[in-house]
Design a protein around this motif. Structure first.
Motif, PDB file in Angstrom:
ATOM      1  N   LEU A 160      -1.407   9.148   6.080  1.00  0.00           N
ATOM      2  CA  LEU A 160      -1.067   9.741   4.791  1.00  0.00           C
ATOM      3  C   LEU A 160       0.442   9.771   4.588  1.00  0.00           C
ATOM      4  N   GLY A 161       1.199   9.936   5.685  1.00  0.00           N
ATOM      5  CA  GLY A 161       2.653   9.874   5.578  1.00  0.00           C
ATOM      6  C   GLY A 161       3.121   8.520   5.094  1.00  0.00           C
ATOM      7  N   ARG A 162       2.508   7.447   5.616  1.00  0.00           N
ATOM      8  CA  ARG A 162       2.883   6.099   5.166  1.00  0.00           C
ATOM      9  C   ARG A 162       2.512   5.890   3.702  1.00  0.00           C
ATOM     10  N   ILE A 163       1.357   6.451   3.277  1.00  0.00           N
ATOM     11  CA  ILE A 163       0.956   6.348   1.866  1.00  0.00           C
ATOM     12  C   ILE A 163       1.973   7.045   0.975  1.00  0.00           C
ATOM     13  N   ALA A 164       2.436   8.213   1.415  1.00  0.00           N
ATOM     14  CA  ALA A 164       3.446   8.938   0.637  1.00  0.00           C
ATOM     15  C   ALA A 164       4.744   8.150   0.567  1.00  0.00           C
ATOM     16  N   ASP A 165       5.129   7.486   1.669  1.00  0.00           N
ATOM     17  CA  ASP A 165       6.337   6.665   1.669  1.00  0.00           C
ATOM     18  C   ASP A 165       6.241   5.529   0.646  1.00  0.00           C
ATOM     19  N   ASN A 166       5.017   5.089   0.386  1.00  0.00           N
ATOM     20  CA  ASN A 166       4.808   3.989  -0.564  1.00  0.00           C
ATOM     21  C   ASN A 166       4.640   4.473  -1.997  1.00  0.00           C
ATOM     22  N   GLY A 167       4.868   5.767  -2.239  1.00  0.00           N
ATOM     23  CA  GLY A 167       4.841   6.303  -3.596  1.00  0.00           C
ATOM     24  C   GLY A 167       3.463   6.544  -4.162  1.00  0.00           C
ATOM     25  N   ARG A 168       2.453   6.699  -3.303  1.00  0.00           N
ATOM     26  CA  ARG A 168       1.087   6.919  -3.800  1.00  0.00           C
ATOM     27  C   ARG A 168       0.572   8.312  -3.423  1.00  0.00           C
ATOM     28  N   GLY A 169       1.469   9.278  -3.410  1.00  0.00           N
ATOM     29  CA  GLY A 169       1.094  10.627  -2.993  1.00  0.00           C
ATOM     30  C   GLY A 169       0.198  11.349  -3.973  1.00  0.00           C
TER      31      GLY A 169
END
Length: 338
Positions: free
Chosen positions: A297-306
């Protein structure tokens, strides 16, 4: 404490700082698990708390949590972020340690006064911790560059979750084993919960040690403007429309979540008669799932899809309520689904 520029940190320095942040999270989480809201609620029930008192124990920390908006101004008054965090986290642990001491039967005049003291100390502990946490995230934000911040948070959350599991299970075992060993003397059952709370407070204080090893970096974007130190300046973010939208979401989520928490606890403790260990084991299974997905989920947030991720998560959370209905129909095992 001398400040260091984030830009001057080497990769080795930054990795060492992140390691200290992980260790702080793990030690703090063990203490937090030992003295969870569930444990304090069970302790309050042994002191004669009714549904209203339990509701206050759950809700009051959130009420005083509104005061965390003053954290930046208070940190500036004290001097710097590192000094502020170390002081506030240590003070919160000491306040928490006072709960089993002050609220023990016989210390105050009656059970009602013990419950009032418990709620007041519980609020004080959370307020100090909230203030420290706001400033800690500002501090960590300057220690960890944006390109890896989501992954850092995910790994730190995993450390928090796994360590909290250990604390949760330990607190349940301490309380239930004490109760089993003193089954014939219900008046002493509160002691097991008090022991777990005292151990948790000690771990929270110990978690300050890794914080003292973190570099005392200054803000990553320095300006020539003077630092705002007046308390009224804490409300400046409210003029940002995006912040107000986030605040409305947070308030609504907290309100609706708060409506259910006290009834859910009383349903498990009084109707289903679940032991604290049973409740904490179910929470442990949930947190293991959280630990497994946090880095992703941290990587997803880094990709702007939070935001889509948050929306999907809220939908899943809402699906927990029907499990309480199923458990009430004579199949308590369904509560595990919630």
């Amino acid at each position: 404490m001398a400040r260091q520029s984030p830009a001057a940190m080497t990769t080795t320095d930054r990795r060492a700082a992140m390691g200290h942040a992980y260790r702080n999270a793990a030690i703090w989480a063990i203490g937090n698990g030992l003295v969870s809201t569930t444990l304090v609620s069970y302790l309050a029930r042994r002191l004669g708390a009714d549904a209203v008192a339990i509701s206050w124990i759950i809700a009051a920390p959130y009420l005083v949590g509104v005061l965390r908006v003053f954290a930046p101004a208070l940190a500036n008054r004290l001097g710097d972020r590192k000094r502020f965090c170390v002081f506030m986290y240590a003070a919160s642990g000491l306040v928490l340690f006072a709960i089993p001491v002050v609220c023990a039967p016989g210390v105050l005049r009656n059970a009602a006064q013990s419950l009032v003291a418990l709620i007041a100390l519980w609020c004080g502990y959370h307020l100090l911790e909230y203030l420290a946490t706001v400033v800690l995230w500002s501090w960590l934000g300057d220690l960890v560059p944006p390109r890896i911040r989501g992954r850092f948070i995910g790994r730190r959350e995993r450390a928090l979750t796994l360590a909290r599991i250990g604390g949760l299970l330990a607190s349940g075992q301490i309380a239930d084993r004490w109760k089993a060993a003193h089954e014939s003397d219900p008046a002493t059952h509160w002691i097991g919960y008090a022991i777990a709370a005292a151990l948790g407070a000690a771990m929270l204080i110990a978690a300050v040690v890794p914080l003292t090893r973190l570099p005392n970096v200054g803000p990553s974007t320095a300006t020539n403007a003077p630092v705002r130190t007046k308390l009224w300046s804490s409300f400046v973010p409210l003029v940002d429309r995006r912040y107000r939208a986030l605040m409305v979401f947070g308030c609504w989520f907290s309100f609706t979540n708060g409506l259910a928490q006290a009834p859910q606890f009383l349903f498990q403790e009084s109707v289903l008669a679940l032991s604290i260990t049973s409740v904490l084991v179910m929470q442990t299974v949930m947190r293991l799932g959280q630990s497994a997905v946090s880095p992703t989920l941290g990587r997803i947030a880094d990709n702007g899809r939070g935001v889509p991720m948050m929306m999907a998560s809220e939908f899943v959370v809402a699906l927990s309520t029907p499990f309480f209905y199923a458990a009430a129909r004579g199949s308590p095992i369904w509560i595990a689904g919630a």
